[in-house]
Each structure stands twice: as C-alpha cells, then as structure tokens.
Design an enzyme around this catalytic site. Structure first.
Site, short mmCIF file in Angstrom:
data_model
loop_
_atom_site.label_atom_id
_atom_site.label_comp_id
_atom_site.label_asym_id
_atom_site.label_seq_id
_atom_site.Cartn_x
_atom_site.Cartn_y
_atom_site.Cartn_z
N MET A 1 13.84 26.70 81.26
CA MET A 1 15.15 26.06 81.13
C MET A 1 16.24 27.06 80.75
O MET A 1 17.34 27.04 81.31
CB MET A 1 15.10 24.95 80.06
CG MET A 1 14.18 23.80 80.39
SD MET A 1 14.64 22.93 81.90
CE MET A 1 16.10 22.03 81.38
N ASP B 1 15.39 36.43 73.89
CA ASP B 1 14.02 35.91 73.82
C ASP B 1 13.23 36.75 72.82
O ASP B 1 13.79 37.67 72.21
CB ASP B 1 13.36 35.89 75.22
CG ASP B 1 12.32 34.78 75.33
OD1 ASP B 1 11.34 34.82 74.57
OD2 ASP B 1 12.49 33.86 76.17
N VAL C 1 14.06 27.19 73.18
CA VAL C 1 12.76 27.79 72.83
C VAL C 1 11.70 26.70 72.88
O VAL C 1 11.97 25.56 73.25
CB VAL C 1 12.81 28.46 71.43
CG1 VAL C 1 13.83 29.59 71.42
CG2 VAL C 1 13.13 27.46 70.32
N GLU D 1 9.14 23.69 72.36
CA GLU D 1 9.42 22.36 71.78
C GLU D 1 8.60 22.18 70.50
O GLU D 1 7.64 21.41 70.46
CB GLU D 1 9.09 21.29 72.84
CG GLU D 1 9.51 19.89 72.49
CD GLU D 1 11.01 19.64 72.59
OE1 GLU D 1 11.79 20.60 72.58
OE2 GLU D 1 11.40 18.48 72.67
N LYS E 1 11.96 25.92 66.20
CA LYS E 1 13.39 25.64 66.36
C LYS E 1 14.12 25.88 65.03
O LYS E 1 15.21 26.45 65.00
CB LYS E 1 13.63 24.20 66.84
CG LYS E 1 12.95 23.91 68.18
CD LYS E 1 13.90 23.33 69.19
CE LYS E 1 13.20 22.80 70.42
NZ LYS E 1 13.59 23.35 71.68
N SER F 1 14.04 18.01 74.36
CA SER F 1 13.94 16.74 75.09
C SER F 1 13.42 15.63 74.19
O SER F 1 13.60 14.46 74.50
CB SER F 1 12.96 16.82 76.27
OG SER F 1 12.77 18.07 76.73
N HIS G 1 21.39 18.40 76.48
CA HIS G 1 20.10 18.19 77.13
C HIS G 1 20.25 18.29 78.65
O HIS G 1 20.85 17.42 79.29
CB HIS G 1 19.56 16.80 76.74
CG HIS G 1 18.21 16.52 77.29
ND1 HIS G 1 17.85 15.31 77.82
CD2 HIS G 1 17.11 17.31 77.42
CE1 HIS G 1 16.60 15.36 78.24
NE2 HIS G 1 16.13 16.56 78.01
N ASN H 1 15.40 9.87 80.04
CA ASN H 1 13.94 9.93 79.98
C ASN H 1 13.30 8.59 79.61
O ASN H 1 12.20 8.28 80.05
CB ASN H 1 13.49 11.02 79.01
CG ASN H 1 13.66 12.41 79.62
OD1 ASN H 1 13.93 12.52 80.83
ND2 ASN H 1 13.52 13.44 78.82
P1 NAD Z 1 9.42 27.66 78.29
O1 NAD Z 1 8.11 27.77 77.61
O2 NAD Z 1 9.48 27.92 79.75
O3 NAD Z 1 10.48 28.60 77.60
C1 NAD Z 1 10.56 28.79 76.21
C2 NAD Z 1 11.05 30.20 75.99
O4 NAD Z 1 11.39 30.34 74.62
C3 NAD Z 1 10.00 31.26 76.28
O5 NAD Z 1 10.55 32.25 77.12
C4 NAD Z 1 9.66 31.82 74.91
O6 NAD Z 1 9.30 33.19 74.95
C5 NAD Z 1 10.96 31.61 74.18
N1 NAD Z 1 10.79 31.56 72.73
C6 NAD Z 1 9.85 30.92 72.01
N2 NAD Z 1 10.05 31.13 70.69
C7 NAD Z 1 11.14 31.90 70.58
C8 NAD Z 1 11.83 32.46 69.49
N3 NAD Z 1 11.45 32.24 68.25
N4 NAD Z 1 12.93 33.23 69.73
C9 NAD Z 1 13.31 33.46 70.99
N5 NAD Z 1 12.69 32.96 72.07
C10 NAD Z 1 11.62 32.19 71.86
O7 NAD Z 1 9.92 26.18 77.95
P2 NAD Z 1 11.03 25.29 78.70
O8 NAD Z 1 10.36 24.37 79.66
O9 NAD Z 1 12.11 26.16 79.19
O10 NAD Z 1 11.56 24.38 77.51
C11 NAD Z 1 12.43 24.89 76.53
C12 NAD Z 1 13.13 23.74 75.83
O11 NAD Z 1 13.83 22.95 76.78
C13 NAD Z 1 12.22 22.79 75.09
O12 NAD Z 1 12.86 22.36 73.92
C14 NAD Z 1 12.07 21.64 76.04
O13 NAD Z 1 11.78 20.42 75.40
C15 NAD Z 1 13.44 21.58 76.65
N6 NAD Z 1 13.53 20.94 77.98
C16 NAD Z 1 12.62 21.20 78.92
C17 NAD Z 1 12.72 20.58 80.16
C18 NAD Z 1 11.72 20.88 81.26
O14 NAD Z 1 11.74 20.19 82.27
N7 NAD Z 1 10.88 21.88 81.11
C19 NAD Z 1 13.80 19.72 80.43
C20 NAD Z 1 14.75 19.49 79.43
C21 NAD Z 1 14.60 20.12 78.21
#
Ligand code: NAD
Length: 739
Positions: free
Chosen positions: A338, A357, A414, A416, A421, A443, A464, A514
């Site tokens: 995302m 990251d 980051v 979930e 967070k 989410s 979101h 959702n």
């Molecule tokens: P992802 O696992 O692809 O990405 C998360 C990223 O965060 C990774 O690159 C990880 O290295 C990085 N990260 C983790 N801890 C960290 C830290 N302490 N400091 C810096 N970077 C850090 O996950 P995603 O699917 O992109 O989801 C991320 C967020 O977006 C979540 O909260 C999720 O609920 C939300 N979200 C996801 C979707 C979806 O469809 N995947 C849709 C809407 C919202």
C-alpha cells in the site's frame, strides 16, 4: 444579466471568431444561459451577410467538459411538475421539447450554409464534443491533456444532442457502437485515426490551422446532407448489417445485463437512425433521449456519479473554519504494497514524497514500484520521459525518520499491528513539525486507539486507501474521537490533491466500504454452503449489477485474510458474532486445501499460468447439498446479494458511521462497484420505496435469518413514508429531487 459565455469578433476576412470563455469559471460548461447565447450567435451567423465563416475556440486551458448535468436534473423536475399539473402525455412532451433544444441548435450550425471550424485543446467531452461534431472541420491539439469523447453512458445517459446520430454516420457501425458504448476519452492521435478530428497540431497552431481551412475552399455541407450519401457500413438491412446489429444486442446484454436503459436506447437510436434521413434520425434520437432522461436510472446516476461526487470532490464535507492547507511534502512510512502505491499517487500529484521503511532496500523497493508504474505510462504514450524523471525526482527514500522533519502530512502503512503502529507514531512525532498531521492507512484498527500512542491526538486521522491504490478512486477519511478539524481538513485537502474522492467516516469497526463488502462475500459463501451452483452465484451477482461475483472478489482480497477477519471478530465479539458455516468453509479452503486466492493462483477459482481463470471444480465436492438450479428462485438470490449490502449501508447511517447519504452512495459505487445503475445502496432503497424494501428484507429474514432484519431507522422511515434523501439530504436540490 449574467456574464457572457462567448466572445465574438468579426475579422476582415469575414471570419467570426467565437471564443468560449465563461466568466467566473475555470472550465466551460453548457448551461442554459450558454446555450441561449450560442443560439443568438447562430442567428447572427445565418442572418449577417458579413459573416462568411465561423471559428470556435476556447479561452480556457481546456475546451469544455460538456453539459452542466444539474441542468438535466432540472428537466427531470420539469417532468414531475408538468405531470402533476397537466398529466403524463403533456409532461413527456414538455421534456422532449426542452431536452432537444441543444440538438436543434447543433443542427442549425451544421446546416447554416456557412463553414464552421473548431480548435480543440484539452478536454472536449459530451455536449461540447457534440458541438464539435456539428462543425464542419475539427483541429485538435497534440497536448497530452487533449481528449475528445462522449462519456454520457457513465451517468446513465447517451449522447442526445446529435452525437449518437453523427457518430453512426461517420464510421463503420461496429466502431461507432463500440465508441458510444464505452464512452471513452480519446487521445488526439487515435481521434485522428478514427476521423473524429480532421487535423492534429501543436497547441499554439490549432487556431491558425482552423483559420487556414476556413480561408481555403471550405465545404459547409456534411456528407449526409449531400445527394447520394452512402453510409460507411452500407445499409442496415444488408449482409454486413446482419453481422453487426444482432451481435451488438448480444454484447449489450453481456456487458450490461440489460440494467442500463440508456445504452439500450442508444443502440436503438443508431439502428433506427441509420434507416432514416438526418433530421428524422435526430428526432428519433431526441425522443429516446427524453425517455432516458426520465428513467430512474439516469436520475440516480446523475445524482450520485455527477452531482454528489462533484460536491464531495469540491470539499462538501470539509470543515469551513479551517483555511486551505497548502500541502507540499508528504511522508509515507511503510513502503510495502500500500505504501508504495500511496507514494506513487502523491508524487504523481506533484507532491514531494519521503518513503521510509525498516531498511533502505525496502524503501527503495517502494520507489521502484513507482518507477514501474510511471514507465508503463510512458510506454503507453500517456506520459513523457520528462514526466517520469520529474516524478521520480520528487520521491526520496530513507530509513532515518529525520527525513520527515519538514513534511506537512505523514501517512503510515506499516504492518497491521497496534504495537508496531504505536512505535511508528512515537518515532514519527519525534521527528515531525508540531503542526503536521499524522494519518494511518489501517483497515481494521480504531483510529482513536492508535491516537492513544500520540502526543497530539487532535492531529491524528485515518486515510484509508483501497487497493490497488493507483486505480481505486475512493478514499475513506476516518475521524477518531479526538481528531481535530485541522486534521480532517488536511486529509480532505490531500485526497483532493491526489484527485481521488473522499468520504468522511466515523471511526468504527470495518469503517464503511469493508462492512458492506464483507456482508456481500458472506452471502456468496452461504449460498455456496446451501448448495447453489457456484457459477450461478457469480452470474447472478453480475446480473444484479455487481462488477464481480462475491467468490471472485474474495479471491482478490485473499481467503486467508477473510479467515483472519472472521477469527478476529470471534475473538473480540464472541462466537455469536460470526457465521459458523462461513468459518468452516474458509477453514477448509485455506487450511485443508491451501487455497488462498489469486495470490497463490488457487482460491474459489483456479488461475492457470497464461490461461483464463475458471471456477475450481473441487468446490462442488465441498457442497454437502447440491441444489437443482431449475428449482432455485433467481430473483431471490439476486436480491439477497444486494439487500445484504444495502442493509449494512442503512445501518452505518443509523449508527452515525456515515453522516451524509451522498457519501454512502458514492462510496459504495467507487469503493466496491455497488450496482452503479441504482445510484448506490441508499438510492436503491429510496428508489423502490423504504416500505417495499423493508418488506423485502423481512421476507428474506423469514427465510434466511436475522442478518436480513431491517434496522430501526429503516423501519421508521418506512412507517413514516420517508426516504433517506428526503430526511437526510444536505442540499436543497436533493430534497427537491427526492420529492
Ligand atoms: P505490507 O506488508 O505490504 O507493507 C508493510 C510495510 O511496512 C513493509 O514494507 C514493512 O517493511 C514496513 N514496516 C513494517 N514495520 C515498519 C516500521 N516499524 N517502520 C517502517 N516500516 C515498517 O502491508 P500492506 O498490505 O501494504 O498494508 C499496510 C497497511 O495498509 C496495513 O495497516 C493494512 O491494514 C493497510 N491496508 C491494506 C490494504 C490491502 O489491500 N493490502 C488495503 C487498505 C489498507
């Protein structure tokens, strides 16, 4: 008197320059006043011998986005008024007369006996492109912003000012039908190849080229007004015609499930029109247009997909007390799936972006994603190499949070996990300016809970996104208990900057979209466990107007995520909060069969390498009962799929999660494709009447259980004979339209 829309000037060669440049607006639109003014210009052209030719151009950056659809809403109101006073026939006649004014005006241009040329830069769409089509010569600029097209079908209408009839006479019928049904915005080079424009030239040369054509030996007669005109595809009743028109009907059915009366009417306008002389063909087009204009589908689509969407895009929900924020630099923490998308859309909007990251490599991977997306755009000719370099130049990557120091807004994406967070919030706030805003893309986690980790909870808000970020136009802005007006306004200003549509949602479980999507998928799962053939579930969902079936949608979202949500709900709210049959189905698929969805090419569907997806044959083996499709009530199955979503939307209004009905409808169509022809779930309920909807929900409750029980608000509206828009409308206009 209103300010003029057109400036005219007659030069020594007898060329009347008509510059469309509406005062007080950034974009030209066809309003009733503009049409009246253009009509006076046409009168002058016809009567004044000094005028030998006409050159139309725009004084704005773009030509025009087309008609002001609120004007069309006005015509729909005229119908209601006339019907009340003079009856149905008189009302239908009034709408016909009123709605064909533009068509008649354009025909007068075409047959004025004097040549009209038009110079087009930027967008030229809908009624504005119909004006261009009525002219005798069209020059378009090669500017990357230039687009021509007839997108009326997207708001439940079709081109009714002669566009349908002219397009059908300008190209092969199958090409014409395709163009009209898709409603695409077409780039200049393609428009030239399709002969929609006669010439393409650099922006600063278009007026000169149009003038040169007028000074040559211009023909002021359209091919169809000449003796011996032959249709490009030959007569309708011919071998070629038989190849085209029956197939067009089948394509219409396949693409729309017959849910869009405007597209059906447009096919008829083409088919009937091609068998008639031009003026009669235009009359037929006008009659069909007037009929479509009165359809509930057009009213609902115009209201939601044009009026409401425009209002939300312009900041209808923005706290007025906060001055406009000028966002310059945005930080994105977590450059994963995302975060990378958020970085890309932000940089695309011209914002400076810092991607952070856990490691430099992970951040760089996020930037590489942006590089891939913009490079694809360059390869498709939609952006230049310079655009790509500038965009990538705006994205910097880092591991050190100090890079966030001068950001106006930071969005975290980051993992979930509340712990992760909370840690991120602490680190970001330590680096960030005190007045900057912190947003979470979570989410499922409450924003109010995350804000507890913040020293400045009034600066914390939810933004979101939906995946894929670069394609999905909806963004939910989540307001936590302590979120301040400035945080909300900044989030809305940001969404506006990246040209997406925001809806404001109260912090709550599943937010808005959702919740409805989960209800939709649950219904699909339950039908499967009841023994409904899987293909039937998917096909009936499409018939109901959904873009994809519930099983297909779950494959995109991932089955393991679905199971995770069910288990988390159970852990938090107890076993009665989840459906045992659904849980068992997902457990079997995920844990026994290893089917996770599209991501591992195995879900409800199989996704063969290089082949088309198809329903997994093993699904049937999982069904303990297999119902005979011939015994099933298809209308009931279709209703279940929509009613369950609409009920969820109605509950969000009652709970105050959604406080503006426009947002529920716009959010549902943009967020998860809720049957667009309905105008959204609340418009759908209002359209059939709250009393009828409650009756329908109760009949489903009797057969399928408490999830179909109508909520108290719905029952109250039904008992009082009220509607959602009637009671909750935010603007005068909606109140009238709902009446
Ligand atoms: P992802 O696992 O692809 O990405 C998360 C990223 O965060 C990774 O690159 C990880 O290295 C990085 N990260 C983790 N801890 C960290 C830290 N302490 N400091 C810096 N970077 C850090 O996950 P995603 O699917 O992109 O989801 C991320 C967020 O977006 C979540 O909260 C999720 O609920 C939300 N979200 C996801 C979707 C979806 O469809 N995947 C849709 C809407 C919202």
């Amino acid at each position: 008197m209103t300010d003029p829309s057109f400036r005219t000037e007659l030069d020594g060669d007898g060329i009347l320059s008509v510059v469309w440049d509406m005062a007080g607006r950034s974009m030209n639109v066809l309003t009733a006043e503009a049409i009246a003014e253009l009509s006076a210009v046409v009168d002058r052209v016809i009567s004044d011998d000094a005028v030998k030719a006409v050159l139309v151009s725009s004084g704005k950056k773009a030509f025009s986005g087309g008609a002001d659809l609120t004007m069309l809403e006005g015509i729909a109101r005229l119908y209601a008024r006339e019907k009340g006073q003079h009856g149905e026939a008189a009302a239908a006649k009034a709408v016909f007369e009123e709605s064909r004014q533009l068509s008649l005006l354009y025909r007068r241009i075409e047959t004025s006996g004097k040549p009209w040329a038009v110079a087009i830069n930027g967008v030229c769409l809908g009624g504005a492109f119909e004006l261009a089509l009525a002219c005798h010569y069209r020059v378009a600029s090669d500017d990357p912003s230039t687009r021509v097209g007839l997108p009326e079908v997207k708001v439940g209408l079709f081109p009714g000012a002669g566009g349908t009839t002219r397009i059908a006479r300008m190209m092969q019928p199958q090409d014409a039908l395709q163009m009209l049904m898709k409603g695409e915005q077409i780039r200049p080079d393609r428009a030239r190849a399709m002969r929609l424009v006669d010439e393409v030239a650099p922006k600063d040369e278009i007026v000169g080229r149009a003038r040169a054509w007028l000074l040559g030996a211009p023909k002021a007669v359209k091919p169809w007004d000449e003796k011996g005109f032959k249709l490009p595809g030959g007569p309708v009743w011919s071998k070629a015609g038989f190849m085209t028109f029956p197939a067009a009907n089948a394509i219409y059915r396949r693409e729309t499930q017959d849910n869009y009366p405007a597209i059906r009417a447009m096919l008829q306008a083409v088919f009937d029109g091609l068998q008639l002389p031009m003026d009669l063909a235009l009359t037929v087009e006008s009659r069909l247009f007037a009929k479509v204009l009165r359809s509930p589908e057009a009213a609902a689509m115009i209201r939601t997909l044009f009026v409401s969407m425009q209002e939300l895009n312009k900041g209808a929900r923005r706290p007025k007390s906060v001055p406009d924020t000028k966002l310059r630099k945005v930080g994105v923490v977590g450059a994963g799936f995302m975060g990378a998308g958020v970085g890309y859309v932000s940089a695309l909007a011209g914002l400076e972006v810092v991607l952070i990251d856990q490691t430099e490599e992970a951040a760089a991977k996020g930037k590489a994603f942006a590089q891939k997306l913009i490079s694809d755009q360059v390869a498709k000719g939609r952006a230049t190499g310079a655009d790509r370099d500038a965009l990538l130049g705006r994205i910097t990557t880092a591991q050190d949070y100090a890079a966030l120091a001068d950001c106006d807004l930071v969005i975290e994406a980051v993992f979930e996990d509340p712990g992760v967070k909370a840690e991120v919030i602490g680190k970001v706030e330590a680096a960030l300016r005190e007045d900057a805003i912190f947003a979470s893309n979570t989410s499922t986690l409450p924003i109010s809970g995350l804000a507890q980790a913040s020293k400045r909870p009034e600066n914390v808000v939810g933004i979101h996104f939906f995946s894929p970020v670069e394609k999905m136009m909806l963004v939910e802005v989540i307001v936590g208990k302590q979120t301040g007006d400035r945080a909300l306004a900044t989030a809305l200003d940001y969404v506006r900057a990246i040209k997406k549509t925001p809806i404001v949602v109260k912090d709550s479980r599943g937010f808005f979209a959702n919740r409805c999507v989960i209800a939709y998928m649950l219904e699909g799962h339950l039908m499967l466990t009841e023994g409904v053939p899987p293909a039937m579930i998917e096909n009936l969902a499409r018939q109901a107007g959904m873009p994809v079936g519930p099983l297909s949608l779950n494959d995109e979202v991932a089955l393991d995520l679905g199971l995770k949500i069910v288990r988390a709900t159970e852990a938090q709210l107890g076993p009665q909060a989840v459906n045992a049959a659904q849980k068992a189905l997902l457990e079997t698929l995920v844990e026994k069969e290893g089917r996770l969805g599209r991501k591992n090419r195995k879900g409800f569907y199989d996704y063969p390498e290089g082949g088309k997806k198809r329903l997994w044959p093993g699904l049937v083996e999982l069904q303990q009962t297999r119902l005979d499709p011939d015994t099933l009530e298809v209308a009931e199955l279709r209703n279940r799929l929509l009613v369950t979503q609409a009920l969820e939307a109605a509950r969000t209004v009652e709970e105050g999660v959604i406080t503006d009905v426009r947002e529920a409808d716009v959010g549902a169509i943009l967020g998860f494709g809720f049957a667009p022809f309905t105008g959204g779930p609340l418009s759908w309920i209002d359209g059939m009447g709250t009393a009828r909807f409650v009756e329908l929900a109760r009949s489903l409750e009797a057969r399928h259980g408490a999830r179909f029980r109508p909520n108290a608000l719905l029952v109250e509206l039904a008992e009082q004979g009220e509607t959602f828009y009637g009671r909750f409308a935010r603007t005068e206009e909606h109140a009238v339209a709902a009446a």
